[in-house]
Design an enzyme around this catalytic site. Structure first.
Site, PDB file in Angstrom:
ATOM      1  N   TRP A  77       0.829  -1.217   0.000  1.00 34.70           N
ATOM      2  CA  TRP A  77       0.000   0.000   0.000  1.00 34.70           C
ATOM      3  C   TRP A  77       0.860   1.263   0.000  1.00 34.70           C
ATOM      4  CZ3 TRP A  77      -5.085   1.698   0.210  1.00 34.70           C
ATOM      5  CH2 TRP A  77      -5.269   3.002   0.673  1.00 34.70           C
ATOM      6  N   ASP A 121      -0.237   9.188   0.642  1.00 32.69           N
ATOM      7  CA  ASP A 121       0.263  10.551   0.394  1.00 32.69           C
ATOM      8  C   ASP A 121       1.763  10.654   0.076  1.00 32.69           C
ATOM      9  OD1 ASP A 121      -2.118  10.539   1.813  1.00 32.69           O
ATOM     10  OD2 ASP A 121      -1.401  11.805   3.428  1.00 32.69           O
ATOM     11  N   GLN A 145       3.617   7.722   2.234  1.00 35.43           N
ATOM     12  CA  GLN A 145       2.956   6.895   3.237  1.00 35.43           C
ATOM     13  C   GLN A 145       2.920   5.464   2.707  1.00 35.43           C
ATOM     14  OE1 GLN A 145       0.701   8.560   6.263  1.00 35.43           O
ATOM     15  NE2 GLN A 145       2.840   9.179   6.030  1.00 35.43           N
ATOM     16  N   TRP A 151      -4.469   0.040   3.864  1.00 34.69           N
ATOM     17  CA  TRP A 151      -3.986   1.118   4.730  1.00 34.69           C
ATOM     18  C   TRP A 151      -3.777   0.598   6.153  1.00 34.69           C
ATOM     19  CZ3 TRP A 151      -5.473   3.774   9.100  1.00 34.69           C
ATOM     20  CH2 TRP A 151      -4.780   4.964   9.344  1.00 34.69           C
ATOM     21  N   SER A 162       1.622  11.865   7.684  1.00 33.05           N
ATOM     22  CA  SER A 162       2.208  12.774   6.690  1.00 33.05           C
ATOM     23  C   SER A 162       2.968  13.959   7.260  1.00 33.05           C
ATOM     24  CB  SER A 162       1.112  13.284   5.755  1.00 33.05           C
ATOM     25  OG  SER A 162       0.749  12.223   4.907  1.00 33.05           O
ATOM     26  N   ARG A 176      -2.770  17.614  12.192  1.00 29.88           N
ATOM     27  CA  ARG A 176      -1.737  16.808  11.531  1.00 29.88           C
ATOM     28  C   ARG A 176      -1.230  17.430  10.229  1.00 29.88           C
ATOM     29  NH1 ARG A 176      -6.586  13.743  11.192  1.00 29.88           N
ATOM     30  NH2 ARG A 176      -7.423  13.519   9.086  1.00 29.88           N
ATOM     31  N   ASP A 177      -0.207  16.770   9.684  1.00 26.79           N
ATOM     32  CA  ASP A 177       0.335  17.040   8.344  1.00 26.79           C
ATOM     33  C   ASP A 177       1.067  18.392   8.271  1.00 26.79           C
ATOM     34  OD1 ASP A 177      -1.060  14.709   7.869  1.00 26.79           O
ATOM     35  OD2 ASP A 177      -2.752  15.709   6.912  1.00 26.79           O
ATOM     36  N   GLU A 206      -7.002  18.472   5.558  1.00 27.82           N
ATOM     37  CA  GLU A 206      -5.771  17.686   5.705  1.00 27.82           C
ATOM     38  C   GLU A 206      -4.702  18.245   4.772  1.00 27.82           C
ATOM     39  OE1 GLU A 206      -6.768  13.226   6.451  1.00 27.82           O
ATOM     40  OE2 GLU A 206      -7.555  13.673   4.486  1.00 27.82           O
TER      41      GLU A 206
HETATM   42  N1  DQQ Z   1      -3.094  10.480   5.207  1.00 27.30           N
HETATM   43  C1  DQQ Z   1      -2.198  10.458   6.340  1.00 27.30           C
HETATM   44  C2  DQQ Z   1      -2.595  11.611   7.195  1.00 27.30           C
HETATM   45  C3  DQQ Z   1      -3.264  12.502   6.218  1.00 27.30           C
HETATM   46  C4  DQQ Z   1      -4.020  11.566   5.341  1.00 27.30           C
HETATM   47  C5  DQQ Z   1      -2.325   9.121   7.041  1.00 27.30           C
HETATM   48  C6  DQQ Z   1      -4.430  12.131   4.025  1.00 27.30           C
HETATM   49  O1  DQQ Z   1      -1.474  12.220   7.820  1.00 27.30           O
HETATM   50  O2  DQQ Z   1      -4.088  13.467   6.851  1.00 27.30           O
HETATM   51  O3  DQQ Z   1      -1.930   8.065   6.171  1.00 27.30           O
HETATM   52  O4  DQQ Z   1      -4.616  11.142   3.043  1.00 27.30           O
END
Ligand code: DQQ
Length: 472
Positions: free
Chosen positions: A29, A32, A48, A56, A93, A151-152, A206
């Site tokens: 898999w 991002d 990711q 996932w 991410s 996040r991110d 996100e």
């Molecule tokens: N994917 C990540 C997160 C993000 C999301 C987790 C967006 O950090 O917000 O795999 O696809």
């Protein structure tokens, strides 16, 4: 020398749906793009990644590098969730910055329901990322703010300090981007939201990206629950972004969580995760899920609109150009002579006219996806038998200039660019590549036919090598 692809090589065996010139890991898999950085002439792409299967979960950071954005080398996994640690439930991410000569990543540590900001620095070979002992550098959202997600990180340097944005939402209000500052990437102070939505554009934003373009700033957000990507163009002053316009960054549902990178040539590049649009048993049987988009450049158009084009480097994959110059009559259906191996590019130039031009990807006469270009209203959209019609995206025609449509097909990935302004991305899964072709039709115009010039190329496989063990 490379030749026209017959099969797509993979440790998983022959797979007629596995892309040949889009980046994806050898198996399992991916989602991002993360930590994009152009370092000493080499593009580094983290992403990711779940090493445990084509689904996932247990999210690590995979890593690849390239000198030309097209041919890639796979590196060892760069970030692994730590046992009983702040990122035990995933290294989510984040981004990369140059901290005075050290490539430094800011990422999201996931522990149960908590999302935290963490730091990791690259070693000299850029293989391992070393997690910072001060992690997590932000353990929780700012007090008093009712956040939905945290996040991110998106980080840049401005006026002698670091700025960081985090994707979030404010309960009862809408998607929000929170802004922090730091002298050293380790100690962070919350400032205020960069921008807050009114709820009509999602509850949570996100994967923020924020950058100057022309005399404006651009904010990209991947919005929930819609799962689409929006771009706002606006002004940025004293830590506040005021959007003037909002637009979809891509008109398909496969395109998500893009990340941008300003390269050493000062191009604003973008990669996105292209989701699967088939069911879980099919993903499981394939052994892989998720693909990276083609690299795209983003520039500011004359009408204060974003212009999105595939990176020029992709032209090195073109082979066997065929040119077709003809009139397309109303009611006529023209099949284009694309490769039987499912890897091709088509560029179409048409005299601006009334009516609707439609490019359909057909398998034995059944459309798997269609791209409709309405030449009167100057709007375009994707339609599919499964997903229905997507929303219309606008483009502008310059007087005296032809309509330009570019489509890239790579076995199960379709990426189309209309007038370099609207992009439309979809995953499709033909039973056989040999029976799948693009066809053109034209309807509803005032004249009987549409003058066209079409260029068709086969597209070679890109190379995806292992990093050599003795790295220079
Ligand atoms: N994917 C990540 C997160 C993000 C999301 C987790 C967006 O950090 O917000 O795999 O696809």
């Amino acid at each position: 020398m490379q030749t026209t692809p017959q099969t797509t090589s993979s440790p998983l065996g022959h797979d007629h749906l596995r892309p040949g010139y889009h980046f994806l890991p050898r198996a399992n898999w991916m989602n991002d793009p993360n930590g994009l950085i152009h370092w000493q002439g080499v593009y580094h792409l983290f992403y990711q990644y779940n090493p445990h299967g084509p689904f996932w979960g247990t999210i690590h950071w995979g890593h690849a590098s390239s000198r030309d954005l097209v041919n890639w080398q796979h590196h060892p996994i760069a970030l692994t969730p730590g046992p009983e640690s702040y990122d035990q439930d995933g290294c989510w991410s984040g981004c990369a910055v140059d901290d005075a000569g050290t490539p430094t990543m800011l990422y999201t540590g996931k522990l149960h329901d908590q999302e935290m900001v963490c730091v990791a620095r690259a070693d000299a070979r850029f293989d391992m990322l070393h997690k910072h002992p001060a992690n997590p550098v932000i353990a929780q959202p700012p007090p008093g703010v009712a956040t939905v997600g945290f996040r991110d990180p998106c980080v840049w340097r401005e006026d002698g300090q670091w700025q960081m944005l985090l994707g979030s939402g404010i309960r009862g209000q809408g998607g929000a981007i929170l802004r922090y500052t730091s002298p050293d990437l380790i100690h962070w102070e919350y400032q205020q939201p960069l921008c807050v939505g009114d709820g009509s554009l999602g509850d949570m934003w996100e994967c923020p990206n924020f950058f100057a373009l022309g005399d404006r700033h651009v904010l990209l957000v991947s919005i929930l629950p819609q799962e689409t990507v929006l771009a706002a163009i606006g002004t940025y002053h004293q830590g506040i972004f005021v959007p003037e316009t909002w637009q979809r960054l891509d008109g398909g549902m496969a395109f998500y969580a893009p990340q941008v990178l300003r390269d050493q040539a000062q191009r604003q590049l973008c990669f996105a995760w292209l989701k699967e649009e088939r069911d879980l048993p099919a993903q499981s049987a394939a052994g892989w899920a998720g693909v990276m988009s083609l690299p795209r450049t983003i520039t500011m158009g004359d009408a204060m609109n974003l212009e999105i084009e595939p990176a020029l480097e992709l032209a090195q994959l073109r082979l066997n150009e065929r040119t077709i110059t003809r009139h397309l009559s109303q009611g006529e259906r023209v099949m284009l002579p694309t490769s039987q191996h499912g890897q091709w590019e088509v560029e179409l130039l048409a005299e601006p006219s009334a009516g609707t031009l439609t490019l359909a990807i057909e398998e034995n006469g059944t459309a798997l996806a269609t791209v409709e270009v309405d030449l009167v209203r100057c709007v375009t959209r994707l339609c599919a038998p499964d997903g229905g019609a997507q929303e219309w995206l606008p483009f502008t025609l310059t007087p005296g200039m032809p309509l330009r449509l570019r489509c890239f097909f790579d076995r199960s990935v379709l990426e189309c660019f209309v007038q370099g302004q609207a992009s439309l991305t979809k995953r499709i899964y033909p039973h056989s590549q040999a029976s799948t072709r693009p066809t053109l039709t034209y309807a509803g115009g005032l004249s009987d036919s549409l003058p066209l010039e079409v260029h068709v190329w086969d597209m070679l496989n890109a190379t995806f090598d292992e990093i050599p063990t003795s790295h220079p």
